[in-house]
Design an enzyme around this catalytic site. Structure first.
Site, short mmCIF file in Angstrom:
data_model
loop_
_atom_site.label_atom_id
_atom_site.label_comp_id
_atom_site.label_asym_id
_atom_site.label_seq_id
_atom_site.Cartn_x
_atom_site.Cartn_y
_atom_site.Cartn_z
N GLU A 33 64.93 -17.59 -5.39
CA GLU A 33 64.22 -16.93 -5.28
C GLU A 33 62.60 -16.87 -4.68
O GLU A 33 62.21 -17.28 -4.72
CB GLU A 33 63.86 -15.55 -6.66
CG GLU A 33 65.29 -15.56 -8.09
CD GLU A 33 65.09 -15.62 -8.85
OE1 GLU A 33 63.47 -14.89 -9.39
OE2 GLU A 33 66.07 -15.76 -10.14
N GLU B 243 61.16 -6.07 -9.82
CA GLU B 243 61.35 -6.66 -10.76
C GLU B 243 59.88 -6.46 -11.75
O GLU B 243 58.93 -6.88 -10.89
CB GLU B 243 62.11 -7.90 -11.56
CG GLU B 243 62.02 -8.19 -12.57
CD GLU B 243 62.88 -9.31 -12.53
OE1 GLU B 243 63.63 -10.41 -11.43
OE2 GLU B 243 63.20 -9.99 -13.61
#
Ligand SMILES: *[C@@H]1O[C@H](CO)[C@@H](O)[C@H](O)[C@H]1NC(C)=O
Ligand SMILES: *[C@@H]1O[C@H](CO)[C@@H](O)[C@H](O)[C@H]1NC(C)=O
Ligand SMILES: *[C@@H]1O[C@H](CO)[C@@H](O)[C@H](O)[C@H]1NC(C)=O
Ligand SMILES: *[C@@H]1O[C@H](CO)[C@@H](O)[C@H](O)[C@H]1NC(C)=O
Length: 397
Positions: A200, A309
């Site tokens: 990520e 997120e």
């Protein structure tokens, strides 16, 4: 006689000189000859909370990973994806703030000193491991896991990929509590939930790790569904090669509401010759995750995601007010109002860049809390707006 005194006093003066000038140097010499400090070539101080150590690239702590004992460092990627838009970096001029205070010499890598010293995998799980899904509503997840509620506004693509990249708009969302975070990032993943492998990269506001509310560049990995793994260099795994970019460092400029927009290009790409997954910021190759630390991502990814997120600690017994993106919903307006991803691209197994990805699924945990809207005009490649303010009339739980 006078000749003798002269010589003696000369020796005395010389002795004082040796004592004053050389003693601190000897102490320094002893201090820097032990352990970690041998690897630090230079230190750059930005302010009291921000200290960058330039480590000898061949003595970086990541090489302590058991599977990297005999690792030969790859200094640059051997291939770049075809048709990539790396010639098109974002609007940031000077990428990171610490560059104003000094540079790391060639052959060294900048490592930001950790604010949070007692890092371990329990903390990583608590903050980063989303609770397992038993139905489509993340807020009604089973609560047997000791971790925060995660919420998303993302796009997902399934298929065999070896990379993903996008320009991400840079904002400084408000994060309500010190156990929460707000991230905007790219995920490259493989495997089912319990064995999920991910790489990520993006930006984060994360008081839990950084003890402040700044927007910082980060990367992250897990090889086992977030049971282990870490953010940045808090555990061994990522082999850094760039002397220019520091993980966890902040950016020089942020976007302003209805004002100047800043963005930066983030990219994750597997070099199929070496198997290493390279991470790039603004076209600068930062370093890589070696294939050998993964079981699933040792081959290709089976999906990539892009978007925002947050974690929702429900500190006041209600939904958090933590913002995602700019803190504004796509329904309030596009450029300058809500945050965007533009030039979203994926890289296929054949190392081809796909500009207009198809079969894109939206994954929005609760659109009243955080939403996402694809920009159908596609003036900046595949783009979307996303974000929101969290708690409101329709986002209470
Ligand atoms: C390494 O250097 C830092 C700062 O230069 C110092 O604070 C620290 O005590 C040193 N560590 C060791 C083990 O000597
Ligand atoms: C590293 O090399 C040594 C000696 O060649 C070997 O015994 C060891 O298994 C290697 N370790 C790894 C992790 O490959
Ligand atoms: C976090 O920052 C505050 C001040 O902003 C400071 O008092 C505190 O010691 C810091 N905590 C850690 C873990 O560094
Ligand atoms: C980046 O960090 C420095 C040092 O802490 C700070 O002075 C600066 O305002 C920050 N930049 C942005 C854009 O937040």
């Amino acid at each position: 006689m006078s000749k003798f005194i002269n010589s003696a006093s000369r020796q005395f003066i010389l002795a004082i000189f040796v004592y004053i000038v050389l003693t601190p140097a000897l102490v320094d010499g002893r201090r820097i000859s032990n352990g970690v400090n041998k690897s630090i070539i230079k230190t750059i101080k930005v302010d009291n909370d921000e200290i960058i150590d330039c480590y000898d690239i061949f003595k970086q702590p990541s090489l302590d990973h058991p599977s990297l004992r005999n690792h030969t460092i790859q200094l640059r990627p051997s291939v770049y994806p075809k048709n990539t838009k790396l010639d098109n970096p974002g609007t940031l001029q000077l990428t990171q703030t610490w560059h104003k205070y000094g540079t790391c010499p060639h052959g060294t890598i900048p490592i930001r000193r950790n604010v949070r010293k007692h890092y371990d995998s329990t903390l990583f799980r608590k903050q980063r491991r989303p609770k397992p899904f038993h139905n489509k509503k993340p807020n009604t997840l089973q609560s047997n896991e000791d971790s925060e509620i995660h919420e998303w506004a993302t796009i997902k693509m399934h298929g065999s990929f070896i990379g993903a990249q996008a320009k991400i708009n840079l904002w400084n969302p408000m994060v309500e509590s010190s156990s929460e975070m707000s991230v905007s990032q790219i995920w490259v993943r493989a495997g089912p939930y319990n064995e999920l492998n991910t790489i990520e990269a993006g930006w984060t506001v994360d008081p839990f790790y950084f003890n402040d509310s700044q927007t910082r560049f980060f990367i992250m990995w897990t090889g086992d569904g977030y049971k282990h793994g870490c953010v940045n260099l808090l555990c061994p795994g990522f082999v850094q090669t760039s002397s220019d970019i520091g993980l966890g460092c902040n950016f020089t400029e942020m976007s302003t509401f209805n004002g100047d927009q800043k963005d930066a290009t983030f990219s994750i790409h597997k070099d199929q010759n070496s198997g290493n997954w390279w991470v790039q910021l603004q076209g600068i190759s930062l370093g890589y995750y070696p294939s050998s630390i993964f079981n699933r991502l040792s081959k290709t990814a089976d999906g990539v995601d892009f978007g925002g997120e947050i974690t929702n600690a429900r500190s006041n017994g209600i939904h958090t007010t933590t913002q995602m993106g700019s803190g504004h919903y796509p329904s309030e307006g596009g450029l300058g109002i809500s945050s965007y991803f533009s030039h979203v691209q994926v890289i296929t197994e054949n190392n081809e860049v796909i500009d207009n990805p198809e079969n894109v699924q939206l994954y929005i945990s609760n659109p009243y809390c955080y939403d996402l809207k694809v920009d159908e005009k596609r003036t900046n490649g595949y783009s979307f707006y996303y974000g929101g303010s969290g708690y409101n009339d329709k986002c209470q739980q």
